[in-house]
Structure formats: C-alpha cells, structure tokens
Design an enzyme around this catalytic site. Structure first.
Site, PDB file in Angstrom:
ATOM      1  N   ASP A  15      41.843  30.219  60.170  1.00 30.98           N
ATOM      2  CA  ASP A  15      42.267  30.303  61.597  1.00 30.98           C
ATOM      3  C   ASP A  15      41.679  31.190  62.065  1.00 30.98           C
ATOM      4  OD1 ASP A  15      44.963  29.198  62.214  1.00 30.98           O
ATOM      5  OD2 ASP A  15      45.260  29.357  59.967  1.00 30.98           O
ATOM      6  N   HIS A  44      38.647  24.368  57.688  1.00 30.10           N
ATOM      7  CA  HIS A  44      39.594  23.089  57.844  1.00 30.10           C
ATOM      8  C   HIS A  44      39.649  23.416  60.116  1.00 30.10           C
ATOM      9  CE1 HIS A  44      40.915  21.779  54.150  1.00 30.10           C
ATOM     10  NE2 HIS A  44      41.094  23.204  54.753  1.00 30.10           N
TER      11      HIS A  44
HETATM   12  C1  BDR Z   1      44.917  23.639  56.823  1.00 28.53           C
HETATM   13  O1  BDR Z   1      46.413  24.320  56.165  1.00 28.53           O
HETATM   14  C2  BDR Z   1      46.030  25.706  56.062  1.00 28.53           C
HETATM   15  O2  BDR Z   1      45.911  26.452  55.192  1.00 28.53           O
HETATM   16  C3  BDR Z   1      45.310  26.172  56.761  1.00 28.53           C
HETATM   17  O3  BDR Z   1      44.724  27.260  58.189  1.00 28.53           O
HETATM   18  C4  BDR Z   1      44.303  24.739  57.891  1.00 28.53           C
HETATM   19  O4  BDR Z   1      44.965  24.780  59.633  1.00 28.53           O
HETATM   20  C5  BDR Z   1      44.638  22.559  56.096  1.00 28.53           C
HETATM   21  O5  BDR Z   1      45.440  21.821  55.588  1.00 28.53           O
HETATM   22 CA    CA Z   2      45.451  26.977  60.002  1.00 29.63          CA
END
Ligand code: BDR
Ligand code: CA
Length: 318
Positions: A15, A241
């Site tokens: 994030d 991600h």
């Molecule tokens: C998502 O899960 C969280 O741990 C990460 O920040 C991401 O948003 C990935 O599966």
């Molecule tokens: Ca996240």
C-alpha cells in the site's frame, strides 16, 4: 484534467508503494485516504500512511481511520507475518505525528469528498472492503457521486494467498466484498492473476537504495516483504499488488483481457470462504462482456509495469 482519487487502504508495505506511486504520477491528486483493518489495525495503518506522506512532503492530504473489524464476521488476525508487526516491515521507521490523523471518521471523510468531487471522484481500494460496504449501507445514493472504484482483490483463475481459495483483502471481509461488488457502480477488480507476476526484485531495490529518501525507504520496507515471498515464489522478490491496481487506475497498467462479468464472493464458512467466483466461462469466445454485469475483472495485462513503477518512485527523489 486532474484525476481526484480517494485511497482506501490498510498500509501495509505494498500500500505504501502504491501511495508513493500515485503521488508521483502527474495529473493525479490524492484528495483523501481512509484506512481499514487488514495488514494492521486501521489506526496503525493511518499512522503508517502519515509516515509515507511525510516522507513525500505531502502532509496536507487528510487521513481518516475507518473500520477496525469486519462487517459481520469475526476478524482474522492482522497480516503481520507478511508486513511486519508495525505493518511497515519493522524497518525501524520513526514515529508518526498522531496529531495529523483527521478527526473525521473514515465514512465522514468519504462522504465529504464524494460531494466535493461529485461525479469525478475515483476510489482506489487496496484493503478489505469494509469501509466501502459501510458507506454503501449508510447512503445507497453514494454510487451516483462516484466515477468508479478500482479494487485490488480476489483471485479469478489462480489460487488465493490468504487461503487456497481467498485473496487476503477479500478474506478479511468477504461479506463486505460481496456488498461492494454487487452495488451496481462501475468496479474494476485487479486480482492476484495480474498482480503476482509484477515483482520488485533485489536489483530494483539495490537501485532504489542508491537514490534518495524515498528510494531508501522502499528498499528498507521491501526487505521483510521479500523474506515472506521468497519461499512462495522461489526467488527473492515481492509482488506489487496494490501498485498494480493504482497503475490500472492511472492507465499505466494496460489490461489486455478485462471482461465485464458477474462476480460473487463465497460467504459460507467452508474452505472456499472469501473466494471470488468470476464468471469467466466466456473465455472460449474471446471473453465477451455479460449483459448487466458491472465488474470488470483484469485477467491479463501487457506486463512490465514494475520498471515504470521504479522510475516513478525515483522521480520523487529527483
Ligand atoms: C493484498 O493483501 C494485502 O496484504 C496487500 O497489501 C494487498 O492489498 C494482496 O493480497
Ligand atoms: Ca493492501
């Protein structure tokens, strides 16, 4: 024209990278940030977010604390095994200035921004979908003021990561995800199918570490993240991600297969709890859009986003 974005997140290593990326993209303005429990407690996520904003010299962006627990279910433990006890890879970062947390609850900030930027506000959700589900419940007219919602979440044609079936953001609150994905507003779902292949490597981190404060920060927090991912990926690297979803929002990630299809979230208590069941049966006919569906699922992209991401991060130090 500047794009106004509200980020709803659980900061969290990836994030943090996604936030820095958005701050680096011209013509994108983060107008507010709300946090939710997931990688850490929502309050800790807000403090981490303030650390990121301070690093980038952008403390004027309001950061409000949201839901500390899911809509209905018992909370899962925070993802400290992935993101560290402090959610920032236990990299020894300094204290955040708690007085900078916005006094408004997250739902109030979201409501205020949806009116201030009516019809133009884009939402990027990179955590559990509890805040958005609560906002929809509180005000069913919310979608009419929102341009679209981009969600990092789910696994369409690949395994989950929190469980064999469920991706972490959905696993933290499947009922909320079902509310958000069935609300009829335009949603783009960015699942593990396209996020896992986009990995920050040791070479990227070495390059970043030689740069300025932002580069060193990203390299430091990524160390823990890579420790977690090394046995999973079979090499020392870390999927980005949340930055991928941010890249879909900005248009710097280009989807090549992205059908509009129905998506249901498994909310039962069996082993598939939290699975996102995307109706991809159109795959044999070139993935046509489904009548009445409002969720686009990004199944493939052109790839190669992480190099662009690193360049954007470097630009913050320039
Ligand atoms: C998502 O899960 C969280 O741990 C990460 O920040 C991401 O948003 C990935 O599966
Ligand atoms: Ca996240």
């Amino acid at each position: 024209m500047t794009v106004s974005v509200l980020v709803d997140c659980d900061t969290g290593i990836d994030d943090a990278v996604a936030l820095l990326y958005l701050l680096a993209v011209p013509d994108v303005e983060i107008v507010g940030i709300t946090t939710v429990a997931g990688n850490t407690a929502a309050r800790a996520g807000a403090l981490n977010t303030l650390r990121v904003l301070a690093l980038a010299g952008r403390t004027g962006i309001p950061v409000a604390v949201g839901a500390e627990r899911p809509l209905l279910a018992d909370p899962l433990p925070h993802s400290t095994h992935v993101h560290g006890a402090d959610g920032m890879g236990d990299a020894g970062l300094g204290e955040a200035d708690e007085s900078l947390v916005d006094p408004r609850p997250a739902l109030r900030l979201l409501d205020d921004l949806s009116r201030e930027h009516e019809g133009r506000l884009r939402i990027l959700a990179t955590g559990a979908l509890t805040n958005l589900a609560l906002a929809l419940r509180a005000d069913p007219s919310l979608p009419s003021r929102i341009r679209d919602v981009v969600v990092m979440g789910g696994a369409a044609e690949v395994p989950g990561n929190r469980t064999p079936a469920a991706e972490a953001n959905i696993a933290h609150d499947p009922e909320a995800a079902q509310v958000v994905l069935s609300a009829g507003w335009p949603v783009t779902l960015v699942p593990l199918d396209v996020t896992v292949p986009e990995q920050l490597t040791e070479e990227h981190c070495a390059r970043l570490a030689e740069g300025g404060a932002v580069g060193r920060f990203v390299a430091a927090i990524s160390d823990h993240y890579m420790d977690f991912y090394t046995p999973i990926l079979g090499r020392r690297a870390a999927p980005q991600h949340d930055a991928l979803a941010a890249g879909v929002l900005t248009g710097e990630v280009v989807p090549t297969v992205c059908p509009r299809v129905r998506v249901e979230v498994e909310c039962g208590n069996g082993p598939a709890r939290g699975a996102t069941v995307a109706d991809t049966r159109g795959r044999y006919r070139g993935h046509p859009d489904q009548e009445g569906a409002t969720v686009r699922v990004v199944l493939r992209t052109t790839g190669g986003f992480v190099d662009r991401l690193v360049a954007r991060l470097e630009s913050l130090d320039a």
